[in-house]
Motif scaffolding. Structure first.
Motif, PDB file in Angstrom:
ATOM      1  N   UNK A   2       0.509  -0.973   0.322  1.00  0.00           N
ATOM      2  CA  UNK A   2      -0.142   0.046   0.221  1.00  0.00           C
ATOM      3  C   UNK A   2       0.811   1.441   0.009  1.00  0.00           C
ATOM      4  N   UNK A   3       0.620   2.366  -0.647  1.00  0.00           N
ATOM      5  CA  UNK A   3       1.338   3.117  -1.448  1.00  0.00           C
ATOM      6  C   UNK A   3       0.282   4.507  -0.375  1.00  0.00           C
ATOM      7  N   UNK A   4       0.699   5.459   0.222  1.00  0.00           N
ATOM      8  CA  UNK A   4      -0.058   6.378   0.685  1.00  0.00           C
ATOM      9  C   UNK A   4       0.553   8.869  -0.046  1.00  0.00           C
ATOM     10  N   UNK A   5      -0.199   8.817  -0.801  1.00  0.00           N
ATOM     11  CA  UNK A   5       0.184   9.829  -1.078  1.00  0.00           C
ATOM     12  C   UNK A   5      -0.623  11.654  -0.051  1.00  0.00           C
ATOM     13  N   UNK A  37       3.551  -1.194 -10.699  1.00  0.00           N
ATOM     14  CA  UNK A  37       2.429  -1.260 -11.968  1.00  0.00           C
ATOM     15  C   UNK A  37       3.087  -0.029 -13.174  1.00  0.00           C
ATOM     16  N   UNK A  40       1.544   4.464 -16.313  1.00  0.00           N
ATOM     17  CA  UNK A  40       0.116   4.561 -16.656  1.00  0.00           C
ATOM     18  C   UNK A  40      -0.929   4.034 -15.894  1.00  0.00           C
ATOM     19  N   UNK A  41      -0.724   2.897 -14.967  1.00  0.00           N
ATOM     20  CA  UNK A  41      -1.501   2.220 -14.391  1.00  0.00           C
ATOM     21  C   UNK A  41      -1.620   3.385 -12.814  1.00  0.00           C
ATOM     22  N   UNK A  42      -0.018   3.508 -12.688  1.00  0.00           N
ATOM     23  CA  UNK A  42       0.172   4.198 -11.018  1.00  0.00           C
ATOM     24  C   UNK A  42      -0.591   5.616 -11.540  1.00  0.00           C
ATOM     25  N   UNK A  43      -0.065   6.265 -12.289  1.00  0.00           N
ATOM     26  CA  UNK A  43      -0.910   7.409 -12.580  1.00  0.00           C
ATOM     27  C   UNK A  43      -2.657   7.721 -12.371  1.00  0.00           C
ATOM     28  N   UNK A  44      -3.131   7.040 -13.189  1.00  0.00           N
ATOM     29  CA  UNK A  44      -4.171   6.166 -12.957  1.00  0.00           C
ATOM     30  C   UNK A  44      -4.894   6.196 -11.798  1.00  0.00           C
ATOM     31  N   UNK A  45      -4.190   5.296 -11.203  1.00  0.00           N
ATOM     32  CA  UNK A  45      -4.490   5.173  -9.800  1.00  0.00           C
ATOM     33  C   UNK A  45      -4.545   6.465  -8.278  1.00  0.00           C
ATOM     34  N   UNK A  46      -3.476   7.248  -8.955  1.00  0.00           N
ATOM     35  CA  UNK A  46      -3.315   7.931  -8.019  1.00  0.00           C
ATOM     36  C   UNK A  46      -3.667   9.431  -8.363  1.00  0.00           C
ATOM     37  N   UNK A  47      -4.437   9.568  -9.531  1.00  0.00           N
ATOM     38  CA  UNK A  47      -5.037  11.022 -10.080  1.00  0.00           C
ATOM     39  C   UNK A  47      -3.932  11.797 -10.731  1.00  0.00           C
ATOM     40  N   UNK A  48      -2.993  11.271 -10.808  1.00  0.00           N
ATOM     41  CA  UNK A  48      -2.368  12.522 -10.976  1.00  0.00           C
ATOM     42  C   UNK A  48      -1.186  12.232 -12.525  1.00  0.00           C
ATOM     43  N   UNK A  49      -0.588  13.735 -12.176  1.00  0.00           N
ATOM     44  CA  UNK A  49      -0.080  13.431 -14.274  1.00  0.00           C
ATOM     45  C   UNK A  49       1.018  12.132 -13.791  1.00  0.00           C
TER      46      UNK A  49
ATOM     47  N   UNK B 123      -4.204   9.517  -0.695  1.00  0.00           N
ATOM     48  CA  UNK B 123      -4.568   9.165  -1.850  1.00  0.00           C
ATOM     49  C   UNK B 123      -4.238   7.542  -1.682  1.00  0.00           C
ATOM     50  N   UNK B 125      -2.741   3.978  -3.078  1.00  0.00           N
ATOM     51  CA  UNK B 125      -2.575   2.513  -3.896  1.00  0.00           C
ATOM     52  C   UNK B 125      -2.763   1.671  -3.400  1.00  0.00           C
ATOM     53  N   UNK B 212      -9.540   3.926 -12.151  1.00  0.00           N
ATOM     54  CA  UNK B 212      -9.369   3.568 -11.402  1.00  0.00           C
ATOM     55  C   UNK B 212      -9.717   3.073  -9.812  1.00  0.00           C
TER      56      UNK B 212
END
Lengths: 130, 368
Positions: A2-5, A37, A40-49, B123, B125, B212
Motif C-alpha cells: 500500500x502506498x499513501x500519498x 504498476x 500509466x497505471x500508477x498515474x491513473x490510480x493516484x490521479x496525478x500527471x 490517496x 494505492x 481507477x
C-alpha cells in the motif's frame, strides 16, 4: 504494497512516491523481482500527471532500485543490484543538514544516534511509518 | 394472458428498480460519500448527515408515490403507453432535481461544520492491485462469441429454406401479427444485434479493469478486499448476463425463422423467468455489494482517521467528474452503482459517443 500519498504535504509528489517505494523495499513489503504498476497505471490510480510518476520511476531506475524487464515491465531489482560503492558519501551529505538541525534544536549526540538506530531497526523489521 | 398483464410484466420490474434504487441510493454509496460530497467516514452517522438523508427520503416519497400511482393508473386504464412513459420521465427528473438540491446542502454542511479540519488527506494505492483485482479473464468472452457465430452459421445454412415473409412481432396469444419481406438484413439483424450487445458487454468488462482503483485510507486493507470483490462479482455477472441474453434472443430468432416450433406459453414463460432473474439478481447484487463493495462486511471496521483527498472541486454536482490532470478514463460513480467517465478525457468521451451511436443505430434499423 500500500502506498499513501499526501496531497497537502510540502514534499513534492514524486519524492513522496519514491521514498514510499524505497521504504517498501527496505521493509520487505516489496520483494526483489516484484513488478510495479506501469507509469500509466500508477498515474491513473493516484490521479496525478503521468510526468510525475515518470520522474519517480526514472529516479528509481537510475539509483538501481528497479530494473526494466522486456515483457514484465518495471520490476524491483535484486538487493545485489541495488548495492552502490559510492553511496556512503551521498549518505553523509544527506545527513549533514539533519545533524545540523538536530544540534540547533538541542538534540544530544546520544539521542541522535539512538534515533538513527531505532529507525534503522524498525525499517529492517518490516515496520515503516510513512 | 391479457395484454395488461403483459404490460405489467414489462413495466413493473423496471419501475421497481428505478424506484428502489432512487429510494435507497444514499445508503448504497461509498462509506465516505454523502450525496456526492466527500466526507470523513465517521461523519456519515452524524445527526446532521442523518438529517439530510431523512429529508431526502421524505421528499422522495412525497413526489414518487403520487407519480407511481399515476403510472399504475394508466397502465390499467388505457392502451396508451405515453402517460406511463411520461410518468417514468418525471420519476427520473424528480430524482435528479431532489438529489442536486440535497447535494448542495451537503456541500454547505461540510463547509460550515469544518468536517475536514485536522484530517490528513491522502490517496492510497495497492501496487499489486491489477494482478489480483482485474475482472475475470477476457478469454471467457469466447463463449458469447461462439454463440453468436453458431447462430449466424445456422441462419446462413438455412437461408434458402425460409419463406418469403418473416414474422417480426407476436401478439399475446403467440400468433405472428406483423411480417416483413425476407431479406439478408432482416435475417441477420439479430446476429448484428447480438454482436453489438456482446461488444458493449466486453467494453464494460474492459472498463472495469481500466478504471481507477479507489481505496479508503481509513481502512486500506479491508478496502482492497472490498473493491476486489466488487469488481470481480460485477464482471462475472456481466458475462453471465451476456450469455443468457444471447441464448434467449437466439431462441426467439429461431422461433421467428420457423426453425423451431414451440408453444407461446413457453415463450412467455421464458420471458417471465428472464425478467425475474434479471431484475432479481440486479437488485440483489446492488444491495449486497453496494458501490465499491461498501456494504460487504469485510474487515474489523478500523479507522486510521485518514480521509481521501478532497476532490469535490472535480465533481460537478457530485455527478460529473472533470479532472484534466487525472489520466484515468473511468472512475467510480459517486451517487450510483458502477463507473463513469472522466469527462476531461477525450478518449473516454469518444468511447461514450460511440456507445450511444451504436445503441441509436441499432434501434433505428430494427423493423418496427
Amino acid at each position: 504494497m500500500l502506498i499513501s500519498i499526501d496531497f497537502e504535504s510540502d514534499v513534492p509528489l514524486y519524492t513522496q512516491l519514491k521514498s514510499q517505494i524505497v521504504q517498501g523495499i527496505a521493509s520487505g513489503r516489496l520483494k526483489p523481482g516484484e513488478p510495479l504498476p506501469s507509469v500509466r497505471q500508477m498515474a491513473v490510480d493516484l490521479g496525478i500527471n503521468m510526468h510525475t510518476v515518470n520522474k519517480t520511476y526514472a529516479l528509481l531506475k537510475n539509483e538501481g532500485y528497479t530494473v526494466i524487464h522486456k515483457r514484465r515491465g518495471v520490476m524491483i531489482a535484486s538487493l545485489e543490484q541495488m548495492k552502490e560503492s559510492g553511496f556512503g558519501t551521498r549518505l553523509e551529505q544527506s545527513l549533514r543538514p539533519l545533524a545540523a538541525e538536530a544540534i540547533c534544536k538541542g538534540v544530544g549526540r546520544e539521542n541522535f544516534t539512538d534515533l538513527c538506530t531505532r529507525v534503522y531497526r524498525q525499517m529492517k523489521g518490516g515496520k515503516s511509518n510513512a | 394472458m391479457h395484454d395488461w398483464m403483459l404490460k405489467l410484466l414489462t413495466f413493473l420490474p423496471s419501475w421497481g428498480v428505478v424506484f428502489l434504487l432512487g429510494l435507497f441510493m444514499p445508503r448504497l454509496v461509498r462509506e465516505d460519500i454523502l450525496f456526492g460530497v466527500r466526507i470523513p467516514q465517521d461523519r456519515l452517522k452524524s445527526p446532521s448527515a442523518a438529517g439530510l438523508r431523512g429529508l431526502y427520503t421524505r421528499c422522495y416519497l412525497a413526489f414518487s408515490i403520487p407519480v407511481s400511482v399515476f403510472m399504475a393508473w394508466h397502465i390499467f386504464d388505457t392502451e396508451n403507453i405515453f402517460w406511463f412513459s411520461l410518468g417514468f420521465f418525471f420519476l427520473l427528473l424528480g430524482q435528479g432535481v431532489l438529489y442536486i438540491w440535497i447535494h448542495k446542502k451537503a456541500r454547505r454542511l461540510k463547509e460550515s461544520e469544518k468536517w475536514l479540519e485536522g484530517k490528513i488527506q491522502s490517496t492510497v494505492v495497492e501496487t499489486s492491485f491489477r494482478k489480483n483485482a482485474g475482472p475475470v479473464s477476457g478469454w471467457w468472452y469466447l463463449i458469447p462469441l461462439v454463440i453468436v457465430f453458431a447462430n449466424m452459421a445456422f441462419s446462413i445454412w438455412n437461408y434458402a429454406s425460409l419463406g418469403s415473409m418473416l414474422p417480426v412481432h407476436f401478439n399475446a396469444a403467440g400468433e405472428a401479427d406483423r411480417w416483413v419481406d425476407k431479406s439478408f438484413l432482416n435475417v441477420f439483424l439479430l446476429c448484428l444485434t447480438q454482436i453489438v450487445l456482446t461488444a458493449m458487454m466486453f467494453f464494460v468488462h474492459w472498463m472495469i479493469g481500466a478504471s481507477k482503483q479507489e481505496l479508503n485510507p481509513a481502512d486500506p486493507e479491508a478496502s482492497v478486499a472490498r473493491v476486489i470483490r466488487f469488481r470481480r462479482t460485477w464482471s462475472v455477472y456481466l458475462l453471465f448476463l451476456n450469455i443468457f441474453l444471447l441464448l434467449l434472443t437466439s431462441y426467439f430468432h429461431w422461433k421467428a425463422l420457423g426453425f423451431i416450433r414451440t408453444s407461446s406459453s413457453l415463450s412467455i414463460g421464458l420471458t417471465t423467468a428472464w425478467m425475474v432473474l434479471l431484475f432479481g439478481s440486479l437488485l440483489y447484487l446492488v444491495f449486497a455489494l453496494g458501490q465499491g463493495g461498501s456494504r460487504l462486511r469485510i474487515g474489523s471496521g478500523a479507522d486510521t482517521g485518514r480521509v481521501n483527498r478532497d476532490d469535490d472541486r472535480f465533481w460537478k454536482w457530485g455527478m460529473f467528474y472533470y479532472n484534466p490532470d487525472d489520466p484515468a478514463m473511468f472512475v467510480e460513480k459517486r451517487f450510483g452503482i458502477g463507473w463513469t467517465n472522466n469527462f476531461a478525457n477525450p478518449k473516454a468521451n469518444l468511447m461514450l459517443v460511440f456507445l450511444i451511436l451504436a445503441i441509436v443505430a441499432l434501434t433505428l434499423i430494427v423493423p418496427k
